[in-house]
Scaffold this motif. Structure first.
Motif, PDB file in Angstrom:
ATOM      1  N   UNK A   1       2.497  -7.867   1.909  1.00 16.51           N
ATOM      2  CA  UNK A   1       2.686  -6.893   0.789  1.00 16.51           C
ATOM      3  C   UNK A   1       1.698  -7.203  -0.466  1.00 16.51           C
ATOM      4  N   UNK A   2       0.448  -7.689  -0.151  1.00 13.07           N
ATOM      5  CA  UNK A   2      -0.519  -8.198  -1.270  1.00 13.07           C
ATOM      6  C   UNK A   2      -0.872  -7.132  -2.377  1.00 13.07           C
ATOM      7  N   UNK A   3      -0.454  -5.766  -1.902  1.00 12.35           N
ATOM      8  CA  UNK A   3      -0.642  -4.854  -3.148  1.00 12.35           C
ATOM      9  C   UNK A   3       0.702  -4.526  -3.754  1.00 12.35           C
ATOM     10  N   UNK A   4       1.636  -5.041  -3.565  1.00 13.15           N
ATOM     11  CA  UNK A   4       2.765  -4.496  -4.217  1.00 13.15           C
ATOM     12  C   UNK A   4       2.767  -4.745  -5.540  1.00 13.15           C
ATOM     13  N   UNK A   5       3.168  -3.603  -6.238  1.00 13.60           N
ATOM     14  CA  UNK A   5       3.122  -3.479  -7.936  1.00 13.60           C
ATOM     15  C   UNK A   5       1.758  -3.375  -8.421  1.00 13.60           C
ATOM     16  N   UNK A   6       0.614  -3.080  -7.494  1.00 14.73           N
ATOM     17  CA  UNK A   6      -0.675  -2.947  -8.195  1.00 14.73           C
ATOM     18  C   UNK A   6      -0.959  -1.383  -8.470  1.00 14.73           C
ATOM     19  N   UNK A   7      -1.831  -1.090  -9.578  1.00 17.93           N
ATOM     20  CA  UNK A   7      -2.143   0.098  -9.970  1.00 17.93           C
ATOM     21  C   UNK A   7      -3.235   0.567  -8.797  1.00 17.93           C
ATOM     22  N   UNK A   8      -3.517   1.648  -8.858  1.00 20.41           N
ATOM     23  CA  UNK A   8      -4.495   2.285  -8.145  1.00 20.41           C
ATOM     24  C   UNK A   8      -5.966   1.455  -7.917  1.00 20.41           C
ATOM     25  N   UNK A   9      -6.407   1.266  -9.276  1.00 21.64           N
ATOM     26  CA  UNK A   9      -7.766   0.516  -9.209  1.00 21.64           C
ATOM     27  C   UNK A   9      -7.605  -0.869  -8.880  1.00 21.64           C
ATOM     28  N   UNK A  10      -6.552  -1.545  -9.089  1.00 23.74           N
ATOM     29  CA  UNK A  10      -6.092  -2.944  -8.542  1.00 23.74           C
ATOM     30  C   UNK A  10      -6.405  -2.975  -6.976  1.00 23.74           C
ATOM     31  N   UNK A  11      -5.605  -1.998  -6.439  1.00 25.69           N
ATOM     32  CA  UNK A  11      -5.359  -1.635  -5.101  1.00 25.69           C
ATOM     33  C   UNK A  11      -6.511  -1.562  -4.392  1.00 25.69           C
ATOM     34  N   UNK A  12      -7.449  -0.506  -4.992  1.00 27.65           N
ATOM     35  CA  UNK A  12      -8.890  -0.449  -4.429  1.00 27.65           C
ATOM     36  C   UNK A  12      -9.595  -1.861  -4.072  1.00 27.65           C
ATOM     37  N   UNK A  13      -9.460  -2.592  -5.476  1.00 29.83           N
ATOM     38  CA  UNK A  13     -10.231  -3.803  -5.449  1.00 29.83           C
ATOM     39  C   UNK A  13      -9.856  -4.778  -4.560  1.00 29.83           C
TER      40      UNK A  13
END
Length: 256
Positions: free
Chosen positions: A175-187
């Motif tokens: 779950x590396x994307x847990x808690x990230x916003x949309x921009x951070x998830x895309x990056x």
């Protein structure tokens, strides 16, 4: 690269995984999805030897690993991140990543304490390598900051850099994307693809379905501890058991 053969894990009377089998080749990004409680993190913990399966075998690059100790995984070529961040908050970013370089150095505690010849050179090399991975994930401007002062998105990148510093053949991302916003998830998605393109196979547990469907070559689906589907993103999206068990729950939630 990895083969899970008829793996079952029980905790007392609770069955976390039941007779699960799957495999995948080198050079892929593979997703492991399923509802909460499906047994995804348990499977990751068995692959990284945090605990052994109750039954079955786990084979990494033709070598059975399910009876090996945890500290054998990183030297073997398996590294991971954790859903609940595991960083040293009172150490700087570069110091955290240098911890990941430890298994690739020859200096032991005694040599370091006695400052024997070669120790300083190896320390400088470890620092330089750590900085390479810090730059790779985009944390170069924060290399001397204490980890405890970083925002969540930066901490995810720090843990990723430390895992990469071990030079893994197989990288497990929990779950590396847990808690990230949309921009951070895309990056993060772009970064995972870059890691694969650099020669590291990636196995990811993730609840963000957009991320999984956009980057994975293959997806394995668990529900109540059992594998219910395996295939390409397109095949998984059209699988009725998956829609009912997991994707359907998301669609229904979004429709309300």
């Amino acid at each position: 690269m990895l083969e899970v053969k008829n793996v079952t894990k029980t905790f007392g009377g609770v069955v976390a995984n039941k007779d699960v089998s799957f495999s995948f080749e080198e050079g892929q990004i593979v997703g492991l999805i399923g509802p909460n409680g499906a047994g995804k993190s348990t499977m990751f913990n068995m692959i990284s030897a945090i605990f052994p399966p109750s039954e079955g075998e786990i084979i990494f690059r033709k070598q059975r690993i399910d009876k090996m100790p945890t500290n054998a995984m990183a030297p073997l070529g398996i590294s991971r991140t954790f859903q609940n961040l595991q960083v040293f908050k009172n150490m700087t970013v570069v110091e955290n990543v240098m911890v990941g370089r430890h298994i690739r150095t020859k200096t032991g505690t005694l040599r370091a304490a006695l400052k024997l010849p070669g120790t300083k050179k190896e320390e400088v090399s470890a620092y330089d390598k750590a900085m390479e991975y810090i730059q790779f994930v985009g944390l170069q401007d924060l290399y001397d900051h204490l980890a405890g002062n970083l925002a969540l998105g930066k901490l995810r990148l720090l843990e990723l850099a430390r895992a990469l510093a071990t030079e893994p053949k197989l990288l497990l991302l929990d779950e590396i994307a847990a808690g990230l916003n949309h921009k951070e998830t895309k990056e993060m998605s772009n970064l995972i693809e870059k890691i694969r393109n650099n020669g590291t196979t990636v196995f990811v547990v993730e609840h963000d379905m957009d991320l999984v469907m956009s980057i994975c070559d293959k997806i394995i689906v668990l529900d109540q501890g059992e594998k219910i589907a395996e295939g390409t993103p397109r095949e998984i999206q059209s699988n009725q058991r998956v829609i009912t068990a997991y994707l359907g729950a998301e669609v229904e939630k979004n429709a309300q």
